[in-house]
Design a protein around this motif. Structure first.
Motif, PDB file in Angstrom:
ATOM      1  N   THR A 211       0.977  -1.409   0.092  1.00 37.91           N
ATOM      2  CA  THR A 211       0.092  -0.094   0.596  1.00 37.91           C
ATOM      3  C   THR A 211       0.822   0.896  -0.140  1.00 37.91           C
ATOM      4  OG1 THR A 211      -1.876  -1.621   1.329  1.00 37.91           O
ATOM      5  CG2 THR A 211      -1.686   0.118   1.240  1.00 37.91           C
ATOM      6  N   GLY A 212       0.420   1.926  -1.112  1.00 36.16           N
ATOM      7  CA  GLY A 212       1.577   3.742  -1.073  1.00 36.16           C
ATOM      8  C   GLY A 212       0.691   4.376  -0.376  1.00 36.16           C
ATOM      9  N   PRO A 213       0.970   5.171  -0.283  1.00 35.76           N
ATOM     10  CA  PRO A 213       1.815   7.088   0.485  1.00 35.76           C
ATOM     11  C   PRO A 213      -0.011   7.727   0.108  1.00 35.76           C
ATOM     12  CG  PRO A 213       3.248   7.273  -0.579  1.00 35.76           C
ATOM     13  CD  PRO A 213       3.133   5.931  -0.894  1.00 35.76           C
ATOM     14  N   LEU A 214      -0.268   7.737  -1.353  1.00 37.04           N
ATOM     15  CA  LEU A 214      -1.508   7.971  -1.988  1.00 37.04           C
ATOM     16  C   LEU A 214      -2.362   7.410  -1.771  1.00 37.04           C
ATOM     17  CD1 LEU A 214      -0.283   9.330  -4.524  1.00 37.04           C
ATOM     18  CD2 LEU A 214      -0.055  10.431  -3.136  1.00 37.04           C
ATOM     19  N   GLU A 215      -2.351   6.361  -1.952  1.00 35.42           N
ATOM     20  CA  GLU A 215      -3.664   5.083  -1.514  1.00 35.42           C
ATOM     21  C   GLU A 215      -4.370   5.020   0.157  1.00 35.42           C
ATOM     22  OE1 GLU A 215      -4.791   0.876  -1.175  1.00 35.42           O
ATOM     23  OE2 GLU A 215      -2.732   1.374  -1.882  1.00 35.42           O
ATOM     24  N   ARG A 216      -2.587   5.447   1.031  1.00 42.00           N
ATOM     25  CA  ARG A 216      -3.289   5.062   2.507  1.00 42.00           C
ATOM     26  C   ARG A 216      -3.815   6.070   2.549  1.00 42.00           C
ATOM     27  NH1 ARG A 216       1.479   4.372   3.637  1.00 42.00           N
ATOM     28  NH2 ARG A 216       1.741   2.111   3.596  1.00 42.00           N
ATOM     29  N   LEU A 217      -3.537   7.760   2.783  1.00 43.91           N
ATOM     30  CA  LEU A 217      -3.864   9.001   2.721  1.00 43.91           C
ATOM     31  C   LEU A 217      -5.253   9.391   2.585  1.00 43.91           C
ATOM     32  CD1 LEU A 217      -1.140  11.134   1.605  1.00 43.91           C
ATOM     33  CD2 LEU A 217      -2.041  10.962   3.937  1.00 43.91           C
ATOM     34  N   GLU A 218      -5.808   8.428   0.954  1.00 45.91           N
ATOM     35  CA  GLU A 218      -7.212   9.423   0.161  1.00 45.91           C
ATOM     36  C   GLU A 218      -7.798   8.246   0.430  1.00 45.91           C
ATOM     37  OE1 GLU A 218      -8.166  12.041  -1.448  1.00 45.91           O
ATOM     38  OE2 GLU A 218      -6.319  12.720  -2.523  1.00 45.91           O
ATOM     39  N   GLY A 219      -7.659   6.930   0.768  1.00 45.91           N
ATOM     40  CA  GLY A 219      -8.149   5.679   0.825  1.00 45.91           C
ATOM     41  C   GLY A 219      -8.481   4.726  -0.783  1.00 45.91           C
ATOM     42  N   GLN A 222      -7.228   2.449  -6.671  1.00 46.96           N
ATOM     43  CA  GLN A 222      -7.159   2.734  -7.390  1.00 46.96           C
ATOM     44  C   GLN A 222      -5.415   3.202  -8.174  1.00 46.96           C
ATOM     45  OE1 GLN A 222      -9.507   4.295  -6.250  1.00 46.96           O
ATOM     46  NE2 GLN A 222     -10.012   5.785  -7.548  1.00 46.96           N
ATOM     47  N   LEU A 223      -5.632   4.246  -6.566  1.00 47.96           N
ATOM     48  CA  LEU A 223      -4.015   5.336  -6.541  1.00 47.96           C
ATOM     49  C   LEU A 223      -3.331   3.662  -6.507  1.00 47.96           C
ATOM     50  CD1 LEU A 223      -5.170   7.964  -4.484  1.00 47.96           C
ATOM     51  CD2 LEU A 223      -5.187   7.282  -6.492  1.00 47.96           C
ATOM     52  N   ARG A 224      -3.028   2.663  -5.836  1.00 43.77           N
ATOM     53  CA  ARG A 224      -2.219   1.585  -5.951  1.00 43.77           C
ATOM     54  C   ARG A 224      -1.903   1.380  -7.537  1.00 43.77           C
ATOM     55  NH1 ARG A 224      -2.547  -4.076  -2.523  1.00 43.77           N
ATOM     56  NH2 ARG A 224      -3.793  -2.194  -1.356  1.00 43.77           N
ATOM     57  N   PHE A 225      -2.351   1.373  -8.766  1.00 36.12           N
ATOM     58  CA  PHE A 225      -2.230   0.695  -9.688  1.00 36.12           C
ATOM     59  C   PHE A 225      -0.966   2.421 -10.438  1.00 36.12           C
ATOM     60  CE2 PHE A 225      -5.649  -1.553  -9.868  1.00 36.12           C
ATOM     61  CZ  PHE A 225      -5.072  -2.669 -10.893  1.00 36.12           C
ATOM     62  N   MET A 226      -1.248   3.681  -9.663  1.00 38.77           N
ATOM     63  CA  MET A 226      -0.805   4.242 -10.319  1.00 38.77           C
ATOM     64  C   MET A 226       0.586   4.399  -9.981  1.00 38.77           C
ATOM     65  SD  MET A 226      -4.245   7.328 -10.522  1.00 38.77           S
ATOM     66  CE  MET A 226      -2.830   8.802 -11.256  1.00 38.77           C
ATOM     67  N   GLU A 227       0.560   4.317  -8.258  1.00 38.18           N
ATOM     68  CA  GLU A 227       2.461   4.643  -8.048  1.00 38.18           C
ATOM     69  C   GLU A 227       2.531   3.066  -8.339  1.00 38.18           C
ATOM     70  OE1 GLU A 227       1.276   6.228  -3.714  1.00 38.18           O
ATOM     71  OE2 GLU A 227      -0.439   4.943  -3.671  1.00 38.18           O
ATOM     72  N   ASN A 228       2.397   1.862  -9.096  1.00 35.39           N
ATOM     73  CA  ASN A 228       3.239   0.932  -9.429  1.00 35.39           C
ATOM     74  C   ASN A 228       3.286   1.668 -10.719  1.00 35.39           C
ATOM     75  OD1 ASN A 228       4.189  -1.133  -7.201  1.00 35.39           O
ATOM     76  ND2 ASN A 228       1.308   0.031  -6.719  1.00 35.39           N
TER      77      ASN A 228
END
Length: 266
Positions: A211-219, A222-228
């Motif tokens: 789990t990346g920081p953006l996914e964690r902050l926003e909840g 789909q942000l995990r795809f973008m962070e990877n």
């Protein structure tokens, strides 16, 4: 070219425990649970080969089997709906061309949103995942702003590039606009519709990433795809006069019931 629709549902929601089993009363006084209404929305989609509910909760399983749904039991360790869909796809033996995640809190999702989504992903071989976006009219944008002013986490907004590649998703209203809009006016804000279509390789890779920081902050999963570094395709869909909202908070029950009655949905 088979398409699987998986409806992830969990009982232990931090914001709204037991949400899948909340009753919603439509036109004519007909009451159905949120999860049943989401399952019915999936049944209305053309081109789908199989619909399953993916859950880790016996209460949800029993309710779903009671109205005729196929259920896949998944681990309680799944962090979000995308992970639950990945587990369900594997448990079913894989082999589907596209897996659609129709989240169990979006029973007003029109069938053409999902049909257009699948078509959009098939036309974009460089994208591993696609998701619908709907341009807000003034009424929808005002609802978003009212939720944020009241401290409620409401719908999600999306911004994307000219080629429809997602740039960001947020539970804040983005992009910022200081302009006021009439209820029927077109706005520059896009509502992210909580549905995803995945290619199997992207879906299988997802649970292996932290789990990346953006996914964690926003909840926002789909942000995990973008962070990877995975491309997320935004597919613009049309409301065609249909009202749309997700059940995010207890206050949304009345809003959804009013919409269903106005649309004649039983």
């Amino acid at each position: 070219m088979a398409v699987l629709v998986a409806i992830p549902a969990r009982y232990a929601s931090s914001r709204y425990p037991g949400k899948p089993l909340v009753p919603l009363t439509g036109a004519g006084g007909r009451s159905r649970t949120l999860i049943e209404r989401s399952w019915l929305a999936a049944q209305a989609v053309d081109g789908v080969d199989r619909v399953v509910v993916a859950t880790d909760d016996d209460r949800i399983r029993d309710a779903c089997e009671g109205f005729g749904a196929e259920v896949v039991m998944t681990s309680s360790d799944c962090f979000n709906g995308t992970e639950r869909c990945a587990v369900a796809h594997e448990a079913l033996g894989g082999g589907y061309e596209i897996v659609v995640n129709l989240q169990g809190d979006a029973p007003l999702t029109p069938h053409w949103f999902i049909e257009d989504l699948v078509t959009g992903l098939r036309a974009a071989p460089d994208a591993g995942v696609a998701t619908p976006v709907l341009r807000c009219d003034g009424a929808a944008l005002n609802g978003f702003l009212a939720d944020r002013k009241a401290g409620r986490v409401g719908g999600t907004t999306a911004v994307f590039a000219a080629d429809k590649t997602a740039m960001y998703f947020s539970k804040e209203v983005v992009p910022f606009t200081s302009q006021t809009y009439a209820d029927d006016a077109e706005t520059p804000v896009f509502h992210h519709v909580g549905v995803y279509a995945y290619r199997p390789d992207a879906l299988a890779a997802y649970p292996t990433w932290p789990t990346g920081p953006l996914e964690r902050l926003e909840g926002l999963e789909q942000l995990r795809f973008m962070e990877n570094g995975r491309k997320v395709l935004c597919v613009e869909v049309e409301a065609r006069g249909r009202q749309f909202w997700e059940l995010n908070n207890p206050e949304d029950v009345t809003r959804l019931e009013t919409m269903m009655k106005q649309m004649g949905l039983q």
